[in-house]
Design a protein around this motif. Structure first.
Motif, PDB file in Angstrom:
ATOM      1  N   LEU A   1     115.493   9.675 -53.954  1.00  0.00           N
ATOM      2  CA  LEU A   1     115.881   8.375 -53.426  1.00  0.00           C
ATOM      3  C   LEU A   1     117.306   8.039 -53.847  1.00  0.00           C
ATOM      4  O   LEU A   1     117.651   8.124 -55.034  1.00  0.00           O
ATOM      5  CB  LEU A   1     114.918   7.294 -53.918  1.00  0.00           C
ATOM      6  CG  LEU A   1     115.221   5.853 -53.474  1.00  0.00           C
ATOM      7  CD1 LEU A   1     115.131   5.729 -51.955  1.00  0.00           C
ATOM      8  CD2 LEU A   1     114.262   4.872 -54.139  1.00  0.00           C
ATOM      9  N   ASP A   2     118.113   7.644 -52.857  1.00  0.00           N
ATOM     10  CA  ASP A   2     119.499   7.233 -53.105  1.00  0.00           C
ATOM     11  C   ASP A   2     120.202   8.252 -54.007  1.00  0.00           C
ATOM     12  O   ASP A   2     120.137   9.445 -53.752  1.00  0.00           O
ATOM     13  CB  ASP A   2     119.524   5.816 -53.682  1.00  0.00           C
ATOM     14  CG  ASP A   2     119.035   4.782 -52.660  1.00  0.00           C
ATOM     15  OD1 ASP A   2     119.256   4.984 -51.461  1.00  0.00           O
ATOM     16  OD2 ASP A   2     118.415   3.788 -53.076  1.00  0.00           O
ATOM     17  N   ASP A   3     120.849   7.776 -55.089  1.00  0.00           N
ATOM     18  CA  ASP A   3     121.546   8.701 -55.997  1.00  0.00           C
ATOM     19  C   ASP A   3     120.801   8.860 -57.314  1.00  0.00           C
ATOM     20  O   ASP A   3     121.410   9.142 -58.361  1.00  0.00           O
ATOM     21  CB  ASP A   3     122.990   8.265 -56.233  1.00  0.00           C
ATOM     22  CG  ASP A   3     123.095   6.918 -56.924  1.00  0.00           C
ATOM     23  OD1 ASP A   3     122.043   6.261 -57.121  1.00  0.00           O
ATOM     24  OD2 ASP A   3     124.213   6.497 -57.263  1.00  0.00           O
ATOM     25  N   ASN A   4     119.479   8.708 -57.279  1.00  0.00           N
ATOM     26  CA  ASN A   4     118.687   8.882 -58.502  1.00  0.00           C
ATOM     27  C   ASN A   4     118.810  10.281 -59.093  1.00  0.00           C
ATOM     28  O   ASN A   4     118.520  10.471 -60.281  1.00  0.00           O
ATOM     29  CB  ASN A   4     117.214   8.581 -58.232  1.00  0.00           C
ATOM     30  CG  ASN A   4     116.936   7.104 -58.042  1.00  0.00           C
ATOM     31  OD1 ASN A   4     117.771   6.268 -58.358  1.00  0.00           O
ATOM     32  ND2 ASN A   4     115.772   6.791 -57.504  1.00  0.00           N
ATOM     33  N   GLU A   5     119.197  11.237 -58.288  1.00  0.00           N
ATOM     34  CA  GLU A   5     119.473  12.578 -58.817  1.00  0.00           C
ATOM     35  C   GLU A   5     120.379  12.501 -60.039  1.00  0.00           C
ATOM     36  O   GLU A   5     120.170  13.219 -61.036  1.00  0.00           O
ATOM     37  CB  GLU A   5     120.136  13.409 -57.715  1.00  0.00           C
ATOM     38  CG  GLU A   5     120.733  14.717 -58.156  1.00  0.00           C
ATOM     39  CD  GLU A   5     121.733  15.263 -57.150  1.00  0.00           C
ATOM     40  OE1 GLU A   5     122.376  16.274 -57.483  1.00  0.00           O
ATOM     41  OE2 GLU A   5     121.886  14.680 -56.054  1.00  0.00           O
ATOM     42  N   LEU A   6     121.374  11.627 -59.982  1.00  0.00           N
ATOM     43  CA  LEU A   6     122.310  11.494 -61.101  1.00  0.00           C
ATOM     44  C   LEU A   6     121.643  10.849 -62.305  1.00  0.00           C
ATOM     45  O   LEU A   6     121.938  11.195 -63.453  1.00  0.00           O
ATOM     46  CB  LEU A   6     123.522  10.665 -60.661  1.00  0.00           C
ATOM     47  CG  LEU A   6     124.274  11.169 -59.432  1.00  0.00           C
ATOM     48  CD1 LEU A   6     125.415  10.232 -59.084  1.00  0.00           C
ATOM     49  CD2 LEU A   6     124.782  12.588 -59.639  1.00  0.00           C
ATOM     50  N   ALA A   7     120.716   9.923 -62.042  1.00  0.00           N
ATOM     51  CA  ALA A   7     120.059   9.197 -63.134  1.00  0.00           C
ATOM     52  C   ALA A   7     119.104  10.080 -63.925  1.00  0.00           C
ATOM     53  O   ALA A   7     118.745   9.724 -65.060  1.00  0.00           O
ATOM     54  CB  ALA A   7     119.308   7.989 -62.567  1.00  0.00           C
ATOM     55  N   VAL A   8     118.678  11.198 -63.360  1.00  0.00           N
ATOM     56  CA  VAL A   8     117.739  12.074 -64.064  1.00  0.00           C
ATOM     57  C   VAL A   8     118.415  13.353 -64.546  1.00  0.00           C
ATOM     58  O   VAL A   8     117.739  14.279 -65.000  1.00  0.00           O
ATOM     59  CB  VAL A   8     116.513  12.399 -63.182  1.00  0.00           C
ATOM     60  CG1 VAL A   8     115.830  11.122 -62.729  1.00  0.00           C
ATOM     61  CG2 VAL A   8     116.882  13.257 -61.977  1.00  0.00           C
ATOM     62  N   ALA A   9     119.734  13.417 -64.475  1.00  0.00           N
ATOM     63  CA  ALA A   9     120.440  14.648 -64.882  1.00  0.00           C
ATOM     64  C   ALA A   9     120.173  14.992 -66.335  1.00  0.00           C
ATOM     65  O   ALA A   9     120.208  16.169 -66.725  1.00  0.00           O
ATOM     66  CB  ALA A   9     121.934  14.493 -64.623  1.00  0.00           C
ATOM     67  N   TRP A  10     119.889  13.984 -67.163  1.00  0.00           N
ATOM     68  CA  TRP A  10     119.649  14.220 -68.592  1.00  0.00           C
ATOM     69  C   TRP A  10     118.460  15.152 -68.832  1.00  0.00           C
ATOM     70  O   TRP A  10     118.410  15.843 -69.853  1.00  0.00           O
ATOM     71  CB  TRP A  10     119.406  12.902 -69.315  1.00  0.00           C
ATOM     72  CG  TRP A  10     118.200  12.136 -68.840  1.00  0.00           C
ATOM     73  CD1 TRP A  10     118.142  11.245 -67.817  1.00  0.00           C
ATOM     74  CD2 TRP A  10     116.871  12.229 -69.358  1.00  0.00           C
ATOM     75  NE1 TRP A  10     116.866  10.764 -67.649  1.00  0.00           N
ATOM     76  CE2 TRP A  10     116.062  11.338 -68.593  1.00  0.00           C
ATOM     77  CE3 TRP A  10     116.279  12.943 -70.391  1.00  0.00           C
ATOM     78  CZ2 TRP A  10     114.695  11.176 -68.832  1.00  0.00           C
ATOM     79  CZ3 TRP A  10     114.925  12.780 -70.641  1.00  0.00           C
ATOM     80  CH2 TRP A  10     114.145  11.908 -69.868  1.00  0.00           C
TER      81      TRP A  10
END
Length: 813
Positions: free
Chosen positions: A43-52
């Motif tokens: 969803l949206d740019d959540n890819e970046l939010a889970v990079a950790w």
């Protein structure tokens, strides 16, 4: 007899600030998703939010008890660990791994026996107490960066260190995929208890020699006792051999004649006949069954004609001595989290490919050696498989610690996949031999280090020659056969056609007639609902932030826009952009395939990039990341049909190419009509034609001033628009409620070009049986919309549910 104990199910997952139940098989991302600890990365740019997640270390653990009988040995077997793992039992290190693409087996007999009651001095494992099993995963980034620092950085196509670790390269992102670097026990795990001996590997290579099958069979055994062994070999319960394995020997190899079998054939060439191969391992002295191997297999012979001719070097696949026009698609992993794949999902996707007329699946080198179910289903469906070794778009180091992993991985997977008759060729890499100089890697920092040709030109062909001499090996895709020719030469063997799309209009496909097109394609966004479900932008625009985040290709939207410019005015809305880019994708791929197919057998086939997606994204796929068909899917069904027509430029004029990929001639009357912009007939010619089996016949078209030409032969029809007429279609759309959905009737009083019904705009789970449809004046057709719920007939009147080209361009929606 061997005993197995499944260790799948609920485990525990621990990381920094994380302690929760986990599913095995699975991965950290899916466990965190299930627990609500991370947002949906699609969803949206959540890819970046889970990079950790990909940067952390993780531990999976559970208690383990051997519930089986007392055995000489108990092994802990992992079919897949992603990727860098240390396995411990009660704190004792059992083993370590550094390769996602291998299976691992660890002897834990002594650890299970320690502290349990049993005969004095016993080394066997019986029912004992619980043991603590832990699998500690080091971040793939940590390992890849360690190896990169050890061996020196090298160029690649993307800014991630994927070539320094033996892991699915697409986990690190691609020009159609997100960067979601996984970890976990991604394939099944079990305990195996056995005594005396087990079948360590069985490698059956089935071929067919005119009237009889041939079986080159290798069986390797692992022992705990030095007893004479015997292997019975059966085909469909018919014993064809009994092989003795003397005490002290670790295996046997034999070549067997198997009379009375029917060859396995690809789609369109006969039945994909399969036989159950059984190998039963027994002890000679008491005939005790120790182990059993069973696998469906088949008998066929394959080679690739790569002989020189007057224009270069051929590339024509032959199965059972029959040349096969390849109608292929490139396959990427169907989910960025491959542990979520099931046999049912593989079957759905592969049947969809077969239903579209596809006869070959290329398993691309940045993905996986797929699950056993994938290859079994290809065997059953008659789908040919081209398997890349897993190297893609990078300079790969040839030193340790990578080299030994490459060797073990290749040997494991060549052996594992050898029973499958659908597998017809091994390919060394994707684009590395080509891009090394074409992308200037040789002049970049690290370009003077080892970069992979030792794998593709020496190591891998040697493994295939030793373990699987029945299948042809290719050094790469593309590859011209030697360094005497540019690797991506259109005149020699395989070519990837990417100037079109990246820099040129799709009509330029007609400028070349490659010997074989292993990659080409054109982008389009996913289905409307797939895009809306993944992107919450308001307003939704082609260049709004969420849409651009789900466009991973370099300047992808710019290329989409430049691709529209020669053919259409600028779209007036996001909906028009969506419709026109889908149409342009269809026209582009159709242009390429029909042109190249009209040159069969000079051009030996095409492999479209790509069949599928692994998340919601604007890409080259025919089936989007939510599993919805883009209009391209239906176009493939048309251009890959066994029989078809296409109108092609030749020698300053035009011809009708009659395409006959059937085993019998195609005879009939070819009708050619010249029509004006409104669809009125200006001139007609009718010519009797006979096109031989598996061939193409060309019929010249008289030059008549007209807006477009229609060619018809039986049920096949082709259009050639000399201008770009888009008059008022006079389109009437009506719907009838029927069991399971709607029957939608289209009727045109004028020329109705490129009518598209988008079923997901009616209901998210609705499907339709056709893509773009063109109707001549007075024609009608019925589209069948089906859904798991009742549908409202009035829904077809909603904007953009049913669209034709004239309406899309004029904004009459």
């Amino acid at each position: 007899m061997k005993h197995t104990q499944d260790l799948g199910g609920t485990w525990n997952l621990r990381g920094i600030g994380v302690d929760l139940p986990a599913a095995v098989p699975g991965c950290v991302h899916t466990d965190l998703l299930a627990a609500g600890r991370i947002p949906d990365p699609f969803l949206d740019d959540n890819e970046l939010a889970v990079a950790w997640v990909g940067r952390q270390d993780w531990t999976y653990s559970r208690d383990l008890t051997w519930d089986g009988p007392e055995c000489d040995r108990v092994d802990l077997v992992f079919e897949g660990l992603d990727t860098v793992a240390r396995i411990e039992l009660d704190g004792t290190v059992v083993g370590s791994t550094r390769n996602m693409h291998r299976a691992y087996r660890f002897d834990i007999t002594a650890l299970l026996s320690a502290g349990s009651a049993g005969p004095a001095g016993s080394q066997s494992a019986g029912v004992g107490g619980s043991r603590a099993l832990s699998v500690h995963f080091t971040s793939a980034y940590t390992e890849a960066e360690r190896v990169r620092d050890l061996l020196g950085d090298r160029p690649n196509a993307y800014p991630e260190p994927f070539q320094f670790i033996r892991k699915m390269a697409a986990s690190f992102g691609w020009d159609w995929g997100p960067t979601l670097v996984t970890a976990g026990i991604w394939r099944p795990v079990r305990l195996e208890g056995w005594s005396t001996a087990r079948l360590a590997t069985v490698r059956p290579l089935g071929t067919y020699d005119r009237e009889s099958g041939k079986l080159d069979l290798t069986a390797d055994v692992e022992r705990t006792r030095d007893r004479a062994l015997r292997a019975r070999v059966l085909i469909d319960d018919r014993e064809i051999a009994v092989l003795d394995i003397p005490a002290g020997e670790t295996g046997v190899r034999t070549e067997l004649d198997v009379p009375g079998v029917t060859p396995w054939n690809p789609i369109g060439y006969g039945d994909p006949q399969l036989y159950m191969l059984t190998v039963v391992l027994t002890a000679v002295d008491d005939d005790t069954e120790l182990d059993r191997y069973q696998q469906l297999t088949g008998f066929r012979t394959v080679h690739i004609d790569r002989s020189p001719d007057e224009t270069g070097t051929r590339f024509v696949v032959h199965v059972n001595d029959q040349p096969v026009l390849v109608k292929g698609v490139n396959w990427i992993p169907d989910d960025i989290f491959p542990s979520r794949m099931t046999r049912e999902r593989y079957e759905l996707r592969l049947r969809q490919a077969a239903d579209a007329g596809v006869n070959l699946i290329r398993v691309w080198g940045g993905g996986l050696y797929e699950d056993r179910a994938f290859y079994e289903l290809c065997d059953e469906l008659g789908l040919l498989v081209w398997q890349d070794f897993l190297f893609a778009c990078a300079c790969y180091p040839e030193e340790e610690p990578i080299r030994s992993e490459v060797v073990a991985e290749a040997r494991d997977n060549v052996t594992r996949l050898s029973p499958h008759p659908s597998l017809i060729t091994w390919n060394g890499n994707n684009e590395n031999l080509w891009l090394y100089e074409a992308s200037g890697w040789n002049n970049e920092p690290g370009g003077d280090l080892t970069w992979g040709p030792g794998y593709y030109l020496d190591l891998l062909p040697a493994v295939v020659a030793e373990l699987d001499p029945t299948r042809p090996y290719q050094a790469g895709s593309p590859w011209s056969g030697s360094w005497e020719h540019e690797p991506n030469s259109p005149d020699h063997q395989t070519m990837h056609s990417w100037e079109v799309w990246n820099r040129e209009d799709y009509l330029n496909y007609r400028d070349t007639t490659p010997r074989f097109v292993a990659e080409f394609g054109w982008q389009a966004p996913p289905a409307w609902t797939t895009l809306r479900d993944a992107v919450s932008d308001e307003p939704l625009l082609p260049d709004s932030p969420g849409v651009l985040h789900h466009q991973k290709a370099e300047d992808g939207n710019g290329k989409l826009a430049r691709g529209l410019e020669p053919h259409f005015p600028a779209p007036a809305s996001t909906e028009a952009w969506h419709y026109l880019t889908q149409l342009n994708q269809v026209r582009a791929v159709r242009t390429g395939i029909e042109h190249w197919r009209s040159h069969w057998p000079h051009t030996g086939g095409t492999i479209v990039w790509q069949l599928n997606d692994l998340w919601p994204v604007t890409s080259w796929a025919a089936i989007d990341g939510a599993g919805r068909f883009k209009p391209l899917y239906f176009a493939l069904r048309s251009v890959y049909a066994g029989r078809g027509l296409t109108i092609q430029p030749r020698d300053g004029g035009h011809v009708v190419a009659v395409l006959n990929d059937h085993a019998s001639p195609w005879t009939g009357e070819l009708r050619i009509e010249h029509r004006d912009a409104g669809g009125a007939v200006l001139a007609v010619s009718v010519t009797p034609v006979t096109t031989a089996a598996r061939s193409v016949a060309l019929t010249p078209i008289d030059e008549v001033e007209a807006a477009f030409v229609v060619a018809t032969l039986g049920d096949a029809r082709a259009f050639h628009f000399i201008g770009d007429p888009t008059p008022d279609a006079g389109l009437t759309v009506t719907a009838e409620v029927v069991p399971g959905g709607l029957d939608v009737r289209l009727h045109a009083t004028g020329l109705a070009r490129d009518i598209l019904l988008q079923p997901d705009r009616i209901h998210p789970e609705a499907v339709v049986d056709q893509g773009f449809v063109t109707l001549l004046p007075g024609e009608s057709t019925v589209l069948h919309v089906r859904a798991p719920v009742d549908l409202d007939a009035a829904s077809i009147k909603s904007p953009w549910v049913v669209t034709d080209l004239a309406s899309a361009l004029q904004g009459n929606l």
